[in-house]
Design a protein around this motif. Structure first.
Motif, short mmCIF file in Angstrom:
data_model
loop_
_atom_site.label_atom_id
_atom_site.label_comp_id
_atom_site.label_asym_id
_atom_site.label_seq_id
_atom_site.Cartn_x
_atom_site.Cartn_y
_atom_site.Cartn_z
N LEU A 85 0.84 -1.20 0.00
CA LEU A 85 0.00 0.00 0.00
C LEU A 85 0.87 1.25 0.00
CD1 LEU A 85 -2.83 1.24 0.16
CD2 LEU A 85 -2.68 1.06 2.66
N GLY A 86 1.98 1.21 0.73
CA GLY A 86 2.89 2.35 0.76
C GLY A 86 3.46 2.66 -0.61
N THR A 87 3.78 1.62 -1.38
CA THR A 87 4.30 1.82 -2.73
C THR A 87 3.25 2.46 -3.62
OG1 THR A 87 5.75 -0.10 -2.50
CG2 THR A 87 5.31 0.67 -4.73
N LEU A 88 2.01 2.03 -3.47
CA LEU A 88 0.92 2.62 -4.26
C LEU A 88 0.81 4.12 -3.97
CD1 LEU A 88 -1.60 2.18 -6.12
CD2 LEU A 88 -2.92 1.95 -3.99
N PHE A 89 0.85 4.49 -2.69
CA PHE A 89 0.77 5.90 -2.31
C PHE A 89 1.97 6.68 -2.85
CE2 PHE A 89 -2.78 5.03 0.34
CZ PHE A 89 -3.34 6.26 0.69
N ALA A 90 3.15 6.07 -2.80
CA ALA A 90 4.36 6.74 -3.30
C ALA A 90 4.22 7.07 -4.78
CB ALA A 90 5.58 5.87 -3.07
N VAL A 91 3.69 6.13 -5.56
CA VAL A 91 3.50 6.36 -6.99
C VAL A 91 2.43 7.42 -7.24
CG1 VAL A 91 2.80 5.33 -9.18
CG2 VAL A 91 4.24 4.03 -7.61
N PHE A 92 1.28 7.28 -6.57
CA PHE A 92 0.19 8.22 -6.78
C PHE A 92 0.60 9.65 -6.43
CE2 PHE A 92 -3.98 5.55 -6.72
CZ PHE A 92 -3.55 4.89 -7.85
N LEU A 93 1.26 9.82 -5.29
CA LEU A 93 1.61 11.17 -4.83
C LEU A 93 2.70 11.82 -5.69
CD1 LEU A 93 1.60 10.60 -0.95
CD2 LEU A 93 -0.08 11.88 -2.29
N SER A 94 3.56 11.00 -6.29
CA SER A 94 4.64 11.57 -7.10
C SER A 94 4.28 11.69 -8.58
CB SER A 94 5.91 10.72 -6.96
OG SER A 94 5.73 9.43 -7.51
N THR A 95 3.14 11.13 -8.98
CA THR A 95 2.74 11.16 -10.39
C THR A 95 2.60 12.60 -10.87
OG1 THR A 95 1.61 9.03 -10.33
CG2 THR A 95 0.90 10.60 -12.01
N SER A 96 3.23 12.91 -12.00
CA SER A 96 3.22 14.29 -12.50
C SER A 96 2.09 14.54 -13.49
CB SER A 96 4.56 14.62 -13.17
OG SER A 96 4.81 13.75 -14.27
N ASP A 97 1.55 13.49 -14.10
CA ASP A 97 0.45 13.60 -15.07
C ASP A 97 0.78 14.68 -16.11
OD1 ASP A 97 -1.92 12.88 -16.21
OD2 ASP A 97 -3.20 13.95 -14.81
N GLU A 98 -0.09 15.68 -16.28
CA GLU A 98 0.14 16.70 -17.30
C GLU A 98 0.92 17.90 -16.77
OE1 GLU A 98 -0.52 16.49 -20.47
OE2 GLU A 98 -1.49 14.53 -20.32
N MET A 99 1.31 17.87 -15.51
CA MET A 99 2.00 19.01 -14.91
C MET A 99 3.29 19.36 -15.65
SD MET A 99 3.93 19.18 -11.25
CE MET A 99 5.34 18.30 -11.97
#
Length: 357
Positions: A85-99
């Motif tokens: 679950l921690g890895t999932l949060f790490a990816v989601f929070l760091s995702t840059s998407d269109e930024m």
């Protein structure tokens, strides 16, 4: 205001392109999971679970890659409990998407862009490790992988060619669970004879599984060869892709109908609650969220804390994939709420300390 007939082609084009970008990530992810399900021994699976302790580091670094492909892949892997679950949060929070593309197009200074990406990765890293540590301290049991559960729910047909079980089949499911119990998610050493006995039991089960798979392969040839794995992976990918496309199309129609300027006005009009509002807007599983948040910040209409709060939560279509693949459903809502909480906390911290980029 544009009519529906005018909005639909534009919305369809955006939803199609955004969804198309996910297909390679999803297919490769499902292909790896199917290979793990059919071919990996318990020792290999144990190694994967031990490597998961470093997951937040890898996840935080991969998340900064432009677009949201890795967030979709992480959602899929977590749904099968391949990552923590921690890895999932790490990816989601760091995702840059269109930024990142928006900032580059606006000719933002390279140093500023690097700082934003580094902060997002650091926040993802901190939150990811914190979540995994808390779960460990609460003696949260390490869940067995659920790759087979995904197959059964999606009716991918990976077992249609043969009635014989795969390498991690029902006959060997007990072994998979015992292997998960023989180690914890942190690769801890065995501390007593009882645990050592469990290890020996796992080894015995592994020998049984290896012999069983060897006999199965002799009897059924390539029933579970690459062709079957590729077919199953393709079925999974098409099902998730269709779901993401339909939801993305609906969101595009709504956002185009309402207008991004209305969304921008909603965020900027609530200056006192801008951090919370931005974090909530970041939940929109569409690139429009990260686009609006980034543009508002570059125009000076949004504070640094509010911008970070929204962009931390904005994981693109990763949330859509999570809601499509992960069960139980209530856990997905808890994860979404956790993302908002992380965004708000980090956003307020930046505001309190007056950090400006």
């Amino acid at each position: 205001m544009e009519t529906f007939a005018e909005i639909l082609p534009h919305a369809f084009e955006h939803a199609f392109i955004d969804t198309l970008k996910l297909v390679p990530f999803l297919f490769v992810t499902y292909l790896a999971m199917e290979a793990l399900e059919h071919y990996a021994s318990s020792k290999s699976i144990a190694a994967v679970r031990r490597a998961g302790t470093a997951g937040p580091v890898i996840g935080a670094l991969l998340g900064v890659v432009p677009q949201c492909g890795f967030s979709a892949a992480a959602a899929t892997l977590y749904s099968a409990r391949v990552i923590t679950l921690g890895t999932l949060f790490a990816v989601f929070l760091s995702t840059s998407d269109e930024m990142l593309p928006i900032m580059i197009a606006a000719q933002a200074p390279a140093g500023f862009i690097a700082e934003v990406l580094a902060i997002k990765a650091l926040c993802g890293l901190i939150a990811g490790f914190a979540i995994d540590v808390v779960l460990r301290l609460r003696h949260h049991a390490v869940e067995a992988m659920r790759i087979r559960d995904l197959c059964e729910r999606d009716h991918c047909g990976c077992d249609d060619e043969s009635d014989a079980p795969s390498a991690l089949s029902d006959a060997c499911q007990k072994h998979e669970e015992s292997a998960a119990n023989c180690i914890d998610d942190w690769g801890a050493e065995y501390s007593n004879e009882e645990e050592r006995g469990a290890e020996l039991a796992c080894a015995s089960d592994e020998r049984h599984e290896r012999d069983h798979v060897h006999a199965h392969n002799r009897s059924h040839g390539h029933a579970h060869g690459f062709g079957a794995i590729a077919k199953s992976s393709l079925v999974h990918t098409l099902q998730v892709t269709l779901f993401v496309f339909l939801v993305s199309l609906a969101l595009e129609i709504v956002i185009d109908g309402v207008g991004e300027d209305v969304l921008a006005s909603f965020i900027s009009a609530n200056s006192n609650l801008s951090v919370v509002v931005s974090a909530i807007v970041g939940l929109i599983p569409n690139c429009a969220a990260s686009v609006v948040l980034t543009e508002l910040y570059l125009e000076g209409a949004l504070s640094t804390g509010a911008m970070l709060a929204g962009l931390l939560v904005s994981a693109g279509v990763g949330l859509l994939v999570l809601f499509r693949a992960n069960r139980p459903m209530h856990e997905n809502f808890l994860i979404a709420a956790g993302l908002v909480a992380c965004g708000v906390v980090f956003g307020f911290i930046v505001g309190v300390f007056g950090i400006a980029l």
